[in-house]
Design an enzyme around this catalytic site. Structure first.
Site, PDB file in Angstrom:
ATOM      1  N   LYS A 120      46.391  51.070  50.098  1.00 56.33           N
ATOM      2  CA  LYS A 120      47.074  50.068  49.273  1.00 56.33           C
ATOM      3  C   LYS A 120      48.517  49.809  49.741  1.00 56.33           C
ATOM      4  O   LYS A 120      49.483  50.149  49.061  1.00 56.33           O
ATOM      5  CB  LYS A 120      47.077  50.495  47.796  1.00 56.33           C
ATOM      6  CG  LYS A 120      45.733  51.014  47.296  1.00 56.33           C
ATOM      7  CD  LYS A 120      44.987  50.004  46.446  1.00 56.33           C
ATOM      8  CE  LYS A 120      43.504  50.291  46.387  1.00 56.33           C
ATOM      9  NZ  LYS A 120      43.065  51.518  45.783  1.00 56.33           N
ATOM     10  N   ASP A 151      30.855  51.571  44.310  1.00 59.12           N
ATOM     11  CA  ASP A 151      31.047  50.201  43.807  1.00 59.12           C
ATOM     12  C   ASP A 151      31.012  49.164  44.923  1.00 59.12           C
ATOM     13  O   ASP A 151      31.625  48.106  44.815  1.00 59.12           O
ATOM     14  CB  ASP A 151      32.369  50.105  43.029  1.00 59.12           C
ATOM     15  CG  ASP A 151      33.565  50.515  43.891  1.00 59.12           C
ATOM     16  OD1 ASP A 151      33.357  51.009  45.020  1.00 59.12           O
ATOM     17  OD2 ASP A 151      34.705  50.321  43.431  1.00 59.12           O
ATOM     18  N   ASP A 209      33.369  44.421  47.512  1.00 59.19           N
ATOM     19  CA  ASP A 209      33.796  45.403  46.518  1.00 59.19           C
ATOM     20  C   ASP A 209      33.575  44.761  45.153  1.00 59.19           C
ATOM     21  O   ASP A 209      34.072  43.680  44.867  1.00 59.19           O
ATOM     22  CB  ASP A 209      35.287  45.717  46.728  1.00 59.19           C
ATOM     23  CG  ASP A 209      35.810  46.683  45.684  1.00 59.19           C
ATOM     24  OD1 ASP A 209      35.565  46.473  44.482  1.00 59.19           O
ATOM     25  OD2 ASP A 209      36.485  47.654  46.059  1.00 59.19           O
TER      26      ASP A 209
END
Ligand code: GDD
Ligand code: MG
Length: 360
Positions: free
Chosen positions: A162, A111, A223
């Site tokens: 994250k 992606d 992204d």
């Protein structure tokens, strides 16, 4: 270096609410399924054999790309019964690789739109003698990504996927989703269960003293996780800011597919893509937007930085900025839709229903 794995599965691959049946890698960007750009870029860098590691809605890839010969590639497809995570997906296709134990295998998140110099990443890998080499990029807000601090030789010192707390934000360098693995390292990933390469494999490799090398650059990188990013990426492909050999035709201010119909006085700019059989009416202005197949923009409508789904219709004089209109939706005339709004697939918004400006 001849092979790559492309990760195109997982749970988050649908570009909601645009697509009911199409996983994100197959939504057209600059007129062709997004995945085509990644495949063509890999081919241009000398990759010959690519394994697509898929899970969700996997059956749409093979009918479109077949054995890859149209792109000059040898393509294989491996479908997970249940999503195995990024690391599990990589391990799951190991038996399809032809490389020897010390040879490099490229791995790409499916992606990402990027101008990465793939050959340079492979060269960095060879020069440093690393077990794994990672493409890194710098972003303003790294919280949605994997943070990858490096020492002054570029060697990776930690991998923080994250980060949750301010203390964890130790760098603006993030994992850009392209790796070179030494083949034998892939074989050390546990088989037959979900594994996150970011949360499990990379931290464990670092803890065991493996050499992970980072290559930071400032090339184009995006992204495509949100529809807004997807529209931006598609426009950047058309404008030539994001390099891809798969953009059909020459780069420029717009890409109007041959079967589309655009009124002579309509104004199409900013990297807008007018998809197959789409229609733009008289006096309409469309900037930095993507009109998917069969979309209709009626006369006098003004569409900016928006994604108009397949077969969706935008009524006359409606003004859209930063909107996402699902496949088959109908926005009646004289509406005003602004940043972040999403009209669900097949929904209908009657004429003059939404405005931000005064009653006049
Ligand atoms: N086959 C398969 N199976 N593929 C998967 C699976 C799975 O179970 N899970 C995820 N993928 C694929 C996705 O399709 C995507 O192409 C890629 O792996 C990364 O997964 P995402 O779900 O998009 O992860 P992310 O965007 O939150 O984070 C990743 O990308 C960031 C860069 O955009 C991580 O790699 C981060 O570290 C990185 O910074
Ligand atoms: Mg992602």
């Amino acid at each position: 270096m001849t092979e790559a794995i492309l990760l195109v599965g997982g749970k988050g691959t649908r570009l909601r609410p645009l697509t009911v049946n199409t996983p994100k890698p197959m939504v057209p960007a600059a007129g062709v399924p997004f995945l085509t750009h990644q495949l063509a870029r890999a081919k241009a860098a000398g990759v010959e054999h690519i394994v697509l590691a898929t899970s969700y809605l996997a059956e749409v890839f093979e009918p479109h790309f077949g054995d890859g010969s149209d792109l000059g590639l040898s393509l294989e497809y491996v479908t997970e019964e249940e999503p195995l995570g990024t690391g599990g997906a990589i391990r799951n296709v190991a038996s399809r690789l032809h490389s020897g134990p010390d040879e490099p295998v490229l791995i790409f998140n499916g992606d990402i739109l990027t101008g990465l110099d793939i050959r340079a990443l492979v060269a960095t890998h060879a020069d440093s003698g690393a077990d794994v080499s990672l493409h890194l990029t710098r972003v303003d807000d790294p919280r949605a990504f994997g943070l990858v601090p490096t020492d002054d030789t570029g060697r990776v010192t930690a991998f923080l996927e994250k980060p949750q707390t301010p203390e964890e934000i130790v760098t603006d360098q993030i994992n850009a989703g392209a790796y070179v693995f030494r083949r034998s390292v892939i074989d050390t990933i546990p088989a037959g269960r979900p594994v996150s390469v970011e949360r499990e494999t990379f931290p464990e490799l670092l803890a065991s003293g493996a050499h992970l090398q980072g290559m930071v650059d400032s090339t184009y990188w995006l992204d495509l996780g949100t529809p807004q990013a997807f529209v931006r990426g598609s426009a950047d492909l058309v404008l030539g800011r994001a390099p891809s050999p798969a953009v059909p035709g020459r780069c420029g201010d717009r890409l109007v597919l041959p079967t589309a119909r655009v009124a002579p006085d309509a104004k199409i700019t900013g990297g807008t893509v007018v998809g197959a059989h789409a229609t733009v009416g008289e006096g309409a202005r469309v900037t930095g937007s993507t009109l998917l197949a069969g979309a209709v923009v009626e006369p006098g409508a003004v569409v900016t930085d928006s994604l108009i789904g397949a077969g969706a219709r935008i009524g006359a004089r409606s003004v859209l900025t930063g909107a996402v209109i699902g496949d088959g939706a109908h926005v009646g005339p004289d509406n005003e839709l602004r940043d972040g709004i999403r009209i669900w697939c097949d929904a209908t918004l009657p004429a003059g229903t939404v405005r931000f400006s005064s009653d006049q």
